[in-house]
Scaffold this motif. Sequence first.
Motif, PDB file in Angstrom:
ATOM      1  N   ASP A 103      15.955   3.665  -1.176  1.00  0.00           N
ATOM      2  CA  ASP A 103      16.033   4.076  -2.583  1.00  0.00           C
ATOM      3  C   ASP A 103      16.630   2.981  -3.468  1.00  0.00           C
ATOM      4  O   ASP A 103      17.044   3.234  -4.595  1.00  0.00           O
ATOM      5  CB  ASP A 103      16.837   5.361  -2.728  1.00  0.00           C
ATOM      6  CG  ASP A 103      18.282   5.208  -2.252  1.00  0.00           C
ATOM      7  OD1 ASP A 103      18.645   4.106  -1.774  1.00  0.00           O
ATOM      8  OD2 ASP A 103      19.053   6.180  -2.357  1.00  0.00           O
ATOM      9  N   SER A 104      16.661   1.745  -2.964  1.00  0.00           N
ATOM     10  CA  SER A 104      17.172   0.640  -3.779  1.00  0.00           C
ATOM     11  C   SER A 104      16.236   0.399  -4.966  1.00  0.00           C
ATOM     12  O   SER A 104      15.015   0.574  -4.850  1.00  0.00           O
ATOM     13  CB  SER A 104      17.259  -0.647  -2.951  1.00  0.00           C
ATOM     14  OG  SER A 104      18.112  -0.460  -1.838  1.00  0.00           O
ATOM     15  N   PRO A 105      16.800  -0.040  -6.107  1.00  0.00           N
ATOM     16  CA  PRO A 105      15.962  -0.297  -7.281  1.00  0.00           C
ATOM     17  C   PRO A 105      14.867  -1.322  -6.977  1.00  0.00           C
ATOM     18  O   PRO A 105      15.093  -2.316  -6.297  1.00  0.00           O
ATOM     19  CB  PRO A 105      16.954  -0.839  -8.312  1.00  0.00           C
ATOM     20  CG  PRO A 105      18.266  -0.252  -7.891  1.00  0.00           C
ATOM     21  CD  PRO A 105      18.243  -0.227  -6.404  1.00  0.00           C
TER      22      PRO A 105
ATOM     23  N   ASP B  44      10.668  -2.663  -8.587  1.00  0.00           N
ATOM     24  CA  ASP B  44       9.632  -2.468  -9.594  1.00  0.00           C
ATOM     25  C   ASP B  44       8.357  -1.876  -8.984  1.00  0.00           C
ATOM     26  O   ASP B  44       7.357  -1.694  -9.672  1.00  0.00           O
ATOM     27  CB  ASP B  44       9.303  -3.781 -10.300  1.00  0.00           C
ATOM     28  CG  ASP B  44       8.840  -4.856  -9.334  1.00  0.00           C
ATOM     29  OD1 ASP B  44       8.814  -4.592  -8.112  1.00  0.00           O
ATOM     30  OD2 ASP B  44       8.484  -5.956  -9.798  1.00  0.00           O
ATOM     31  N   GLN B  45       8.408  -1.563  -7.664  1.00  0.00           N
ATOM     32  CA  GLN B  45       7.246  -0.975  -7.010  1.00  0.00           C
ATOM     33  C   GLN B  45       7.229   0.541  -7.213  1.00  0.00           C
ATOM     34  O   GLN B  45       8.276   1.182  -7.323  1.00  0.00           O
ATOM     35  CB  GLN B  45       7.274  -1.275  -5.507  1.00  0.00           C
ATOM     36  CG  GLN B  45       7.199  -2.746  -5.167  1.00  0.00           C
ATOM     37  CD  GLN B  45       5.867  -3.348  -5.568  1.00  0.00           C
ATOM     38  OE1 GLN B  45       4.816  -2.783  -5.269  1.00  0.00           O
ATOM     39  NE2 GLN B  45       5.907  -4.487  -6.237  1.00  0.00           N
ATOM     40  N   ALA B  46       6.031   1.106  -7.215  1.00  0.00           N
ATOM     41  CA  ALA B  46       5.897   2.553  -7.402  1.00  0.00           C
ATOM     42  C   ALA B  46       6.475   3.301  -6.208  1.00  0.00           C
ATOM     43  O   ALA B  46       6.464   2.800  -5.078  1.00  0.00           O
ATOM     44  CB  ALA B  46       4.421   2.909  -7.588  1.00  0.00           C
ATOM     45  N   THR B  47       6.983   4.493  -6.453  1.00  0.00           N
ATOM     46  CA  THR B  47       7.522   5.321  -5.385  1.00  0.00           C
ATOM     47  C   THR B  47       6.472   5.533  -4.294  1.00  0.00           C
ATOM     48  O   THR B  47       5.315   5.825  -4.585  1.00  0.00           O
ATOM     49  CB  THR B  47       7.958   6.689  -5.940  1.00  0.00           C
ATOM     50  OG1 THR B  47       8.923   6.477  -6.966  1.00  0.00           O
ATOM     51  CG2 THR B  47       8.554   7.559  -4.846  1.00  0.00           C
ATOM     52  N   GLY B  48       6.884   5.368  -3.017  1.00  0.00           N
ATOM     53  CA  GLY B  48       5.957   5.551  -1.895  1.00  0.00           C
ATOM     54  C   GLY B  48       5.272   4.282  -1.445  1.00  0.00           C
ATOM     55  O   GLY B  48       4.508   4.291  -0.481  1.00  0.00           O
ATOM     56  N   THR B  49       5.580   3.148  -2.097  1.00  0.00           N
ATOM     57  CA  THR B  49       4.954   1.874  -1.736  1.00  0.00           C
ATOM     58  C   THR B  49       5.659   1.258  -0.528  1.00  0.00           C
ATOM     59  O   THR B  49       6.872   1.307  -0.410  1.00  0.00           O
ATOM     60  CB  THR B  49       5.014   0.885  -2.919  1.00  0.00           C
ATOM     61  OG1 THR B  49       4.341   1.465  -4.031  1.00  0.00           O
ATOM     62  CG2 THR B  49       4.362  -0.447  -2.561  1.00  0.00           C
TER      63      THR B  49
ATOM     64  N   LYS C 298       0.837  -1.195   0.000  1.00  0.00           N
ATOM     65  CA  LYS C 298       0.000   0.000   0.000  1.00  0.00           C
ATOM     66  C   LYS C 298       0.877   1.251   0.000  1.00  0.00           C
ATOM     67  O   LYS C 298       2.049   1.214   0.368  1.00  0.00           O
ATOM     68  CB  LYS C 298      -0.924   0.017   1.221  1.00  0.00           C
ATOM     69  CG  LYS C 298      -1.892  -1.166   1.254  1.00  0.00           C
ATOM     70  CD  LYS C 298      -2.868  -1.047   2.393  1.00  0.00           C
ATOM     71  CE  LYS C 298      -3.797  -2.265   2.451  1.00  0.00           C
ATOM     72  NZ  LYS C 298      -4.601  -2.393   1.231  1.00  0.00           N
ATOM     73  N   GLN C 299       0.274   2.354  -0.416  1.00  0.00           N
ATOM     74  CA  GLN C 299       0.999   3.616  -0.397  1.00  0.00           C
ATOM     75  C   GLN C 299       1.198   4.086   1.044  1.00  0.00           C
ATOM     76  O   GLN C 299       0.413   3.766   1.942  1.00  0.00           O
ATOM     77  CB  GLN C 299       0.233   4.680  -1.194  1.00  0.00           C
ATOM     78  CG  GLN C 299       0.396   4.558  -2.706  1.00  0.00           C
ATOM     79  CD  GLN C 299       1.824   4.880  -3.135  1.00  0.00           C
ATOM     80  OE1 GLN C 299       2.307   5.998  -2.976  1.00  0.00           O
ATOM     81  NE2 GLN C 299       2.518   3.889  -3.693  1.00  0.00           N
ATOM     82  N   ARG C 300       2.269   4.829   1.238  1.00  0.00           N
ATOM     83  CA  ARG C 300       2.695   5.242   2.581  1.00  0.00           C
ATOM     84  C   ARG C 300       1.572   5.881   3.391  1.00  0.00           C
ATOM     85  O   ARG C 300       1.310   5.496   4.540  1.00  0.00           O
ATOM     86  CB  ARG C 300       3.871   6.219   2.443  1.00  0.00           C
ATOM     87  CG  ARG C 300       4.322   6.864   3.741  1.00  0.00           C
ATOM     88  CD  ARG C 300       5.508   7.770   3.483  1.00  0.00           C
ATOM     89  NE  ARG C 300       5.981   8.426   4.707  1.00  0.00           N
ATOM     90  CZ  ARG C 300       7.169   9.009   4.813  1.00  0.00           C
ATOM     91  NH1 ARG C 300       7.985   9.023   3.773  1.00  0.00           N
ATOM     92  NH2 ARG C 300       7.533   9.580   5.945  1.00  0.00           N
ATOM     93  N   ASP C 301       0.876   6.870   2.823  1.00  0.00           N
ATOM     94  CA  ASP C 301      -0.161   7.585   3.566  1.00  0.00           C
ATOM     95  C   ASP C 301      -1.313   6.659   3.942  1.00  0.00           C
ATOM     96  O   ASP C 301      -1.850   6.726   5.048  1.00  0.00           O
ATOM     97  CB  ASP C 301      -0.690   8.764   2.749  1.00  0.00           C
ATOM     98  CG  ASP C 301       0.348   9.878   2.609  1.00  0.00           C
ATOM     99  OD1 ASP C 301       1.345   9.847   3.354  1.00  0.00           O
ATOM    100  OD2 ASP C 301       0.154  10.761   1.757  1.00  0.00           O
TER     101      ASP C 301
ATOM    102  N   THR D  74      11.655   4.886  -2.133  1.00  0.00           N
ATOM    103  CA  THR D  74      11.737   6.226  -2.730  1.00  0.00           C
ATOM    104  C   THR D  74      12.400   6.158  -4.106  1.00  0.00           C
ATOM    105  O   THR D  74      12.732   7.184  -4.695  1.00  0.00           O
ATOM    106  CB  THR D  74      12.540   7.175  -1.823  1.00  0.00           C
ATOM    107  OG1 THR D  74      13.851   6.626  -1.605  1.00  0.00           O
ATOM    108  CG2 THR D  74      11.835   7.375  -0.481  1.00  0.00           C
ATOM    109  N   TYR D  75      12.579   4.926  -4.556  1.00  0.00           N
ATOM    110  CA  TYR D  75      13.280   4.731  -5.834  1.00  0.00           C
ATOM    111  C   TYR D  75      12.443   5.289  -6.981  1.00  0.00           C
ATOM    112  O   TYR D  75      11.227   5.066  -7.059  1.00  0.00           O
ATOM    113  CB  TYR D  75      13.542   3.248  -6.059  1.00  0.00           C
ATOM    114  CG  TYR D  75      14.161   2.928  -7.407  1.00  0.00           C
ATOM    115  CD1 TYR D  75      15.495   3.242  -7.685  1.00  0.00           C
ATOM    116  CD2 TYR D  75      13.413   2.301  -8.405  1.00  0.00           C
ATOM    117  CE1 TYR D  75      16.053   2.944  -8.914  1.00  0.00           C
ATOM    118  CE2 TYR D  75      13.968   1.995  -9.633  1.00  0.00           C
ATOM    119  CZ  TYR D  75      15.291   2.316  -9.891  1.00  0.00           C
ATOM    120  OH  TYR D  75      15.844   2.018 -11.107  1.00  0.00           O
TER     121      TYR D  75
END
Length: 221
Positions: free
Chosen positions: A162-164, A166-171, A140-143, A195-196
């Motif tokens: 910030d490691s590579p 395939d998840q969306a930023t903030g997941t 889930k997204q952070r918020d 944060t990748y």
Amino acid sequence: MPDVVGLKQADAEKEITDAGLVVGDVTEQNDDTVKKGRVISQDPDPKDGRVEVGSTVTIVVSLGKPEVTVPPVVGLQKKAAAQAIRDAGLEPVLEEKESDERAGQVIETDPAPGTSVEEGSEVTVYYSDGPSQVPDVVGKQRDVATQILENAGFTVKVFEDDSPTDQATGTVLEQTPEAGTTQPQGTQIVLVVTTYVAPTETPSPSDTTSPSPSDTTSPSP
């Protein structure tokens, strides 16, 4: 002779004196049906008719139902506690309350144990809802994840990664303690959030063409 049975004590005494009579002894006793502070009986009885001015009238005033003591039920399971309250001549009212004690265990009562109350009074029995299970917020997204956990009674701490991936930023990538475990209210849940940001693809030099000298034709003389 005024009939003061059922009146409040002060009103009864006023009626007696207004009738030219004297209020004599006032005694008190418990009564299951007459409310506290009201007259249960009088002497002489109003049915006796007229009496001489200045006669003495005695009254008996209700103390209400007999008083009983709220039993100590904290630590019992709610069903056993409710039965103990009934056995004491009181009426239990069960209410769930947020607590880390074992689910269904009584954590307090109102009035408190040892309090003297009228027989038949209600006693609110608060029992624990039990420790909470940690919701699953991975993916889930952070918020959204933070809101879910806080609504469940937990606190949240976030570490960014910030490691590579395939998840969306903030997941949310990980959570500790794990989902489904039972934890006390207020336990801190640690989230690892990505944060990748994947790099944007740029065209390579081979993907662009430019005219070569051989592609140009010089004018003939």
